[in-house]
Structures are given as C-alpha cells and as structure tokens.
Design a protein around this motif. Structure first.
Motif, PDB file in Angstrom:
ATOM      1  N   PHE A  42       0.829  -1.198   0.000  1.00 36.70           N
ATOM      2  CA  PHE A  42       0.000   0.000   0.000  1.00 36.70           C
ATOM      3  C   PHE A  42       0.874   1.262   0.000  1.00 36.70           C
ATOM      4  CE2 PHE A  42      -2.660  -3.372   1.674  1.00 36.70           C
ATOM      5  CZ  PHE A  42      -3.810  -3.217   0.903  1.00 36.70           C
ATOM      6  N   VAL A  43       2.145   1.074  -0.284  1.00 43.22           N
ATOM      7  CA  VAL A  43       3.086   2.185  -0.306  1.00 43.22           C
ATOM      8  C   VAL A  43       2.900   2.986  -1.595  1.00 43.22           C
ATOM      9  CG1 VAL A  43       5.553   2.767  -0.434  1.00 43.22           C
ATOM     10  CG2 VAL A  43       4.736   1.019   1.173  1.00 43.22           C
ATOM     11  N   GLU A  44       3.024   4.282  -1.498  1.00 46.61           N
ATOM     12  CA  GLU A  44       2.967   5.171  -2.651  1.00 46.61           C
ATOM     13  C   GLU A  44       4.248   5.998  -2.706  1.00 46.61           C
ATOM     14  OE1 GLU A  44      -0.554   7.487  -2.254  1.00 46.61           O
ATOM     15  OE2 GLU A  44      -1.878   5.741  -2.131  1.00 46.61           O
ATOM     16  N   ALA A  45       4.540   6.540  -3.854  1.00 42.55           N
ATOM     17  CA  ALA A  45       5.723   7.372  -4.008  1.00 42.55           C
ATOM     18  C   ALA A  45       5.635   8.591  -3.102  1.00 42.55           C
ATOM     19  CB  ALA A  45       5.869   7.806  -5.460  1.00 42.55           C
ATOM     20  N   SER A  46       6.775   8.984  -2.523  1.00 40.53           N
ATOM     21  CA  SER A  46       6.798  10.125  -1.614  1.00 40.53           C
ATOM     22  C   SER A  46       8.090  10.901  -1.788  1.00 40.53           C
ATOM     23  CB  SER A  46       6.665   9.661  -0.162  1.00 40.53           C
ATOM     24  OG  SER A  46       6.931  10.710   0.728  1.00 40.53           O
ATOM     25  N   SER A  47       7.962  12.207  -1.827  1.00 40.33           N
ATOM     26  CA  SER A  47       9.141  13.053  -1.963  1.00 40.33           C
ATOM     27  C   SER A  47       9.974  13.100  -0.693  1.00 40.33           C
ATOM     28  CB  SER A  47       8.729  14.476  -2.344  1.00 40.33           C
ATOM     29  OG  SER A  47       7.880  15.027  -1.339  1.00 40.33           O
ATOM     30  N   SER A  48       9.415  12.644   0.435  1.00 42.05           N
ATOM     31  CA  SER A  48      10.147  12.706   1.700  1.00 42.05           C
ATOM     32  C   SER A  48      11.143  11.568   1.866  1.00 42.05           C
ATOM     33  CB  SER A  48       9.171  12.699   2.875  1.00 42.05           C
ATOM     34  OG  SER A  48       8.511  11.451   2.966  1.00 42.05           O
ATOM     35  N   CYS A  49      11.085  10.558   0.990  1.00 38.52           N
ATOM     36  CA  CYS A  49      12.022   9.428   1.073  1.00 38.52           C
ATOM     37  C   CYS A  49      12.938   9.450  -0.136  1.00 38.52           C
ATOM     38  CB  CYS A  49      11.262   8.102   1.132  1.00 38.52           C
ATOM     39  SG  CYS A  49      12.341   6.653   1.276  1.00 38.52           S
ATOM     40  N   ASN A  50      14.240   9.601   0.112  1.00 40.21           N
ATOM     41  CA  ASN A  50      15.203   9.701  -0.984  1.00 40.21           C
ATOM     42  C   ASN A  50      15.938   8.394  -1.239  1.00 40.21           C
ATOM     43  OD1 ASN A  50      16.824   9.574   1.253  1.00 40.21           O
ATOM     44  ND2 ASN A  50      17.755  11.604   1.001  1.00 40.21           N
TER      45      ASN A  50
ATOM     46  N   CYS B 203      12.269   4.182   3.613  1.00 39.69           N
ATOM     47  CA  CYS B 203      12.744   5.008   4.734  1.00 39.69           C
ATOM     48  C   CYS B 203      12.059   4.632   6.039  1.00 39.69           C
ATOM     49  CB  CYS B 203      12.507   6.484   4.431  1.00 39.69           C
ATOM     50  SG  CYS B 203      13.452   7.095   3.018  1.00 39.69           S
ATOM     51  N   GLY B 204      11.215   3.612   6.010  1.00 42.14           N
ATOM     52  CA  GLY B 204      10.536   3.170   7.229  1.00 42.14           C
ATOM     53  C   GLY B 204       9.410   4.078   7.646  1.00 42.14           C
ATOM     54  N   SER B 205       8.781   4.768   6.711  1.00 44.25           N
ATOM     55  CA  SER B 205       7.695   5.681   7.045  1.00 44.25           C
ATOM     56  C   SER B 205       6.505   5.424   6.142  1.00 44.25           C
ATOM     57  CB  SER B 205       8.162   7.134   6.929  1.00 44.25           C
ATOM     58  OG  SER B 205       8.671   7.379   5.631  1.00 44.25           O
ATOM     59  N   GLY B 206       5.344   5.957   6.547  1.00 45.96           N
ATOM     60  CA  GLY B 206       4.153   5.738   5.749  1.00 45.96           C
ATOM     61  C   GLY B 206       3.026   6.661   6.145  1.00 45.96           C
ATOM     62  N   ALA B 207       2.014   6.749   5.302  1.00 43.95           N
ATOM     63  CA  ALA B 207       0.839   7.574   5.576  1.00 43.95           C
ATOM     64  C   ALA B 207      -0.146   6.808   6.457  1.00 43.95           C
ATOM     65  CB  ALA B 207       0.162   7.973   4.273  1.00 43.95           C
ATOM     66  N   LEU B 208      -0.960   7.553   7.191  1.00 45.17           N
ATOM     67  CA  LEU B 208      -1.980   6.938   8.038  1.00 45.17           C
ATOM     68  C   LEU B 208      -2.866   6.007   7.227  1.00 45.17           C
ATOM     69  CD1 LEU B 208      -3.087  10.069  10.108  1.00 45.17           C
ATOM     70  CD2 LEU B 208      -1.717   8.145  10.949  1.00 45.17           C
ATOM     71  N   SER B 209      -3.251   6.444   6.041  1.00 41.68           N
ATOM     72  CA  SER B 209      -4.160   5.641   5.224  1.00 41.68           C
ATOM     73  C   SER B 209      -3.522   4.333   4.795  1.00 41.68           C
ATOM     74  CB  SER B 209      -4.610   6.427   3.993  1.00 41.68           C
ATOM     75  OG  SER B 209      -3.517   6.745   3.157  1.00 41.68           O
ATOM     76  N   TRP B 210      -2.194   4.317   4.581  1.00 40.97           N
ATOM     77  CA  TRP B 210      -1.547   3.063   4.226  1.00 40.97           C
ATOM     78  C   TRP B 210      -1.704   2.039   5.344  1.00 40.97           C
ATOM     79  CZ3 TRP B 210       3.989   4.989   2.467  1.00 40.97           C
ATOM     80  CH2 TRP B 210       3.842   5.947   1.449  1.00 40.97           C
ATOM     81  N   LEU B 211      -1.519   2.502   6.586  1.00 42.80           N
ATOM     82  CA  LEU B 211      -1.624   1.595   7.726  1.00 42.80           C
ATOM     83  C   LEU B 211      -3.050   1.081   7.892  1.00 42.80           C
ATOM     84  CD1 LEU B 211       0.522   3.544  10.353  1.00 42.80           C
ATOM     85  CD2 LEU B 211       1.273   1.976   8.569  1.00 42.80           C
ATOM     86  N   LEU B 212      -4.023   1.991   7.822  1.00 46.48           N
ATOM     87  CA  LEU B 212      -5.421   1.590   7.979  1.00 46.48           C
ATOM     88  C   LEU B 212      -5.854   0.662   6.851  1.00 46.48           C
ATOM     89  CD1 LEU B 212      -6.860   5.042   9.093  1.00 46.48           C
ATOM     90  CD2 LEU B 212      -6.774   2.976  10.509  1.00 46.48           C
TER      91      LEU B 212
END
Length: 613
Positions: free
Chosen positions: A187-195, A243-252
C-alpha cells in the motif's frame, strides 16, 4: 507519526560480528505539510451502523481513494473539507498525514559465512532448530519455551498471520514456502520525503526491518535461525517505504486488507504518539489546537479499525514503544519525559499524548525484557548499575504500565542501560562476547535482516537487535502456535488465553523509571538510577510462554474470560501476579493508575476517556 523500528549503527571496531541497536525516536510529531495542497487526502469516519451514501459524496465533487466502508470509514481526496463534514453520518475527519523518516543511518549487518555457522552436533542440513532446542543464538526462543511447544505444533497453514511493515525480502534464506506471496500486498505510494531507492508497488523489503519481524514470526528452520511458527501462512502487507515511514491511510488500508484475506493475527512493530484527547493545558505536546491538529480524529479511526478487526476475527498485536514511558490503561502517557531525546528541557515530555496503535484498546501491547543484566565495575558505566546479574528485566527503553498486556524477549544492551551511559564496549554490546565459533552469550536478539551494511538487499544477512519491535512479533508467533493448537478461538478468547499463557518473571524487576524532576541534568536523557524500580505488575501478566499456549491437557484448558479492553490483565491475574512477583525489597509499587504528573507549566488535568473504551 513515529515508527518504532530497529536501526543499526556502525560499530566502533571492525569485527566479524557487527551488531544492531534499537533506534529510539526524538518525540517530535509528524509533519502535517506533505498533503497540504489545493487538494488533500482525508480519512473520513462515519457513525456506526449507518449506510454510507457514496453517491452523494461523489456528487459533491469528492473522490473516493479507498473504500473501508465495512469499518465505517473512507479515504477521500477533496479540496473542500468543510463540505465533507456536512455529509450525512460523518463523525470525524483526519487529514491523511505522512510520517517523517528517521535520519539516514547506514545499517550494519553481517553475512553468514563459515565462522558464523553453528557447530552444534544436532544441526542438520534442514536447519539449526529441533523440537528439543532452539538455534544456538536464539536465547529468546528458549526463554519462551518454543522448542517445547514445537513438540505439539510448529504452526498450521490454516492460521494466517499478516505482518505490516517495510515488506519482505522473498529471496532471504530464512523465508520459507509458507510465504503467501499471492495474497501479499503493498500500500506504499511514491513520496518526496524518502530519498532512498524504492519501488512502491513492490512487495520486497528495501529497508530490512520487515524481513526481521516477518521471519521472527514464521521464518523457516534455516541455517542460522528458525521462526517461531514456521508452518504458519505468512502474509506480507507492506505499509512502510524504504525510509521506514508511511501515511496513516496506508496503515489503515493494510489492516483492513489483512482481515479481508483471512488473517487471524496482525503484527505491527511501529507506533506514534498523538494528541487524542484534544487540547490539554500545560502539555508540552498538546497545549494548543495547532499542536492537536487532526489527532482526535486519527485516534477515532484507529480505534474504529481495531474494533472492526476484532469483531471480524482478527487480533492486532503491536509494539509498546521504546521511550520508557508509563502508559495508563487507555494508552495515555502519564509519566514525565521520554528516554531518547537527550533534551534536558520539556520539549520531549510526552504527557498528554496517546500511543497508536499499541495504546488503542483491543490491541495486544507488548513490552520488552532482556536476557540477563551483565555486571561490571565502576569503570564500565557513567552512573553505576541496577539489577546486576538479574534476569528478565524490563528493557531500559521499553514502555510499561497498566496498558501492557504481555512481555516478551526484546533484548537489551549487556548492562541494560542506554549506550550513552556506557564507558566500555562490554557494557553496550548486543552481540556475543566473542566472534569465535559457538559463542552465544549475545544480549541482543539475533535474527535475519533484509539489507546489508550498504543498504543493499542481502539474502543471507543477520543482525543483533533490541526493541519492542522485536517483542511484538514474538507474541504474534506464539499466538499463531496457539491458534494451531486451539483453532476455534475467537479474538477475545485468544487474547484471554495469551494473558494466561505466561511464565512469571524469574527475578523482581530492578529497572528504574525516568527522572521526574525537570531540573535534573538527566531529565529526558537517561534513567533515574536512584529511583525505586518499576514493578513487575507494570509489565503485563508475565512473559509469553509458548508451551503453555499450545497445551491442550485439562489443566491448561483455556478459561475464556474476556479482559477489560485497554487493561493488560484480568483482576484475578493481576492479584496473583502481584503476589508472585513483588519482592520484599523492591520498594513501593508504582500505582496501577496514578494521576498525571505535574507539568512545569502547571498541573495536567484529567483528560477525557476514549470513545472506544
């Protein structure tokens, strides 16, 4: 959102065995900026038992991104939040915020080679574990009586466990045929915060952590380790990026999906602190509406999802957190400060926040214990020692309190103190004391890791780690064994059975809390070495015991007694455990539900109860 994860740091000396340490997070809140554009993503929670009128929502120009309507929520993209709030049945709305990644740290793992191969005579080409003993470096499995449980069952393909994490390296030698790739999802999406290099659609693990947790639950009996329930069906639900991070919606969405494909158990080795109770005067973190943001609605969404999962056959198990704070029965932080920040001021004070998901009522919250506390002289530590030579102590980083359901091996530095308190390597080590063949006195937990020291995928890499992120999958693995032995258990029955399937702590706990004096030089920096120790009653009902969990003899028949949600133990068990574990010289017990401590800005008032008690 902060993710409780293990990360690895470079060793001071080059050695054949390099080790990993727990990363404890500076208690800062997530950025609310990534999705703040002309259009935003929102998590919309609806009143229960109310038909969601999706047609009206679409007619108002809103777009449905994820349909979680069976759990009474939708993920929606909209440029008009105010209009969303006017739709029939809407209870709360949370902006879909994104988690900040940890600072980039080069992981240090090691690759299996001849010097690391076991010389145990019982080792076969199939693997290093037997039904009589665990693999030599897996003291954690021995502590939980896993080999004894294996004489009854090593799991069942009918039991399905979903691990929500950074993915799973499918080619790692610790991954077996029980990996259900067909039902795994990202459920991961592309994110500018992870390089970091990442393929959001991939199920693979670009961080390493997901491979660690998944193989602890259900890795195969391999050349170096065995998973706890190797015959269990393992579902990989990727909700965190490289980067070990994710959006709330990904988790839910991941939680919802896991239930939809029949997962009876979900493991979540992650967490964050939010202002679930709104504005709290005097709180360093929740003192005004800007700090609070959408956190009340975020709590609402997670509480609703956990309740939905429980009602539909899925038990959620989560890490209790690595900040060494006390959690009340509703997941609220009620102790001062936090361990990892190194900030002697009040900015890191977490009082007034609640832990998600581990603090949400209905989630099995797992704290961490060590193997045994090493003993040294005054030249090895800055401030002395506590608990020398005592076993199964609360790990110096682990959260504790009435919210904790169970304890499990999470590992800790050899002297069970922060690395910054150590002078010698013997104090801070997690690995075995010698790189010689057969050395197995490691104080950290040993396991498979998905990346090497350069962050590249590695099929035969391993590491020593510590953290509640390790303790949680230990319990998830035992829960899988319990369901294999007792396949008709409901989630309520399973949780009650796990509470009872414990061994008592060998030694009274000696680990102290954090300092409460905000003027102390050690406030938010280290533990209060002179304080009375934290009671064993603040560590759940005991240490998870797999042999008890799978036993089907009359004396071990489950006494299905639904627990009070949000309370880690039943009243009669709490009393029994208190009688068993309290040592005459342990000092005054920490109250099971103390009032909030006084903040520097004034008294923290009683805060409202969760709407999902």
């Amino acid at each position: 959102m902060r993710i409780f994860r293990h990360r690895l740091t470079l060793p001071a000396l080059v050695a054949l065995l390099v080790f990993g340490v727990v990363i404890v997070f500076a208690p800062t809140f997530i950025s609310r900026a990534e999705f703040r554009q002309s259009e935003d993503n929102y998590i919309v929670v609806f009143q229960p038992k109310l038909r969601i009128d999706t047609r009206q929502l679409l007619n108002h120009g809103h777009k449905i991104l994820r349909d979680l309507s069976k759990a009474n929520m939708l993920v929606v993209r909209s440029s008009n939040r105010d209009d969303l709030a006017t739709l029939p049945g809407v209870k709360s709305i949370a902006r879909d915020t994104f988690t900040l990644a940890m600072p980039d740290e080069k992981p240090t793992t090691f690759t299996r080679n001849e010097s690391l191969s076991s010389t145990d005579s019982s080792t076969t080409s199939q693997g290093c574990a037997t039904t009589q003993k665990a693999c030599p470096l897996q003291w954690d499995l021995a502590l939980m009586n896993i080999p004894q449980a294996w004489q009854k069952t090593q799991g069942s393909a009918k039991v399905r466990v979903a691990n929500l994490d950074t993915g799973l390296l499918s080619t790692h030698e610790a991954v077996g045929m029980n990996y259900d790739r067909d039902h795994s999802r990202s459920f991961v999406e592309a994110s500018s915060s992870c390089n970091k290099t990442d393929d959001p659609s991939s199920l693979e693990d670009f961080d390493g952590h997901g491979t660690w947790t998944a193989t602890h639950i259900a890795g195969k009996d391999g050349p170096q380790i065995s998973g706890i329930a190797p015959n269990t069906t393992l579902i990989n639900v990727r909700v965190l990026n490289a980067c070990g991070s994710g959006a709330l919606s990904w988790l839910l969405d991941g939680m919802y999906y896991a239930n939809s494909v029949g997962a009876q158990i979900i493991n979540m080795s992650m967490g964050t602190y939010i202002c679930a109770d709104g504005v709290i005067p005097g709180s360093a973190r929740c003192g005004n509406q800007e700090d609070v943001g959408n956190d009340e609605a975020t709590w609402d969404a997670f509480a609703r999802m956990v309740d939905y999962l429980k009602q539909n056959g899925t038990t959620v198990i989560a890490a209790a957190g690595n900040d060494h704070v006390q959690l009340d029965q509703n997941g609220r932080v009620i102790s001062a400060g936090s361990l990892p920040s190194g900030d002697s001021g009040t900015a890191a004070d977490l009082r007034g926040t609640r832990l998600v998901p581990g603090g949400v009522p209905g989630v099995v919250a797992v704290s961490a214990v060590n193997r045994a506390t090493g003993s040294g002289d005054t030249s090895t530590t800055k401030y002395g020692q506590y608990g020398s030579s005592k076993r199964e102590q609360l790990a110096y980083y682990s959260n504790y309190g009435p919210r904790i359901d169970l304890s499990a091996p999470g590992g800790a530095r050899n002297y069970n103190v922060p690395a910054s308190d150590c002078i010698s390597k013997e104090c801070s080590r997690l690995e075995a004391s010698s790189s010689l063949i057969g050395a197995s006195d490691n104080s950290g937990v040993f396991g498979a890791y998905g990346t090497d020291s350069n962050g590249q995928s590695c099929n035969n890499c391993y590491a020593y780690l510590q953290g509640t992120s390790t303790a949680a999958p230990q319990v998830a693995g035992v829960a899988a064994l319990a369901l294999a032995a007792h396949p008709d258990m409901t989630p309520t029955e399973l949780v009650s059975w796990l509470h009872q399937s414990v061994s008592k702590f060998t030694d009274p706990n000696a680990t102290p809390p954090l300092p409460t004096d905000t003027n102390s030089a050690y406030y938010n920096a280290t533990l209060d070495y002179k304080a009375s120790p934290i009671s064993n009653n603040e560590m759940g009902t005991g240490i998870i015991d797999a042999a008890s969990a799978v036993n089907t003899s009359d004396q071990y028949q489950p006494q299905y007694q639904p627990q009070n949600q949000g309370q880690g133990q039943s009243q009669n068990q709490s009393t029994n455990q208190q009688q068993q574990n309290q040592a005459p010289d342990q000092g005054q017990d920490t109250p099971s539900s103390p009032p909030p401590a006084t903040l520097p800005q004034g008294q923290l008032p009683n805060t409202p109860q969760s709407q999902f008690p």
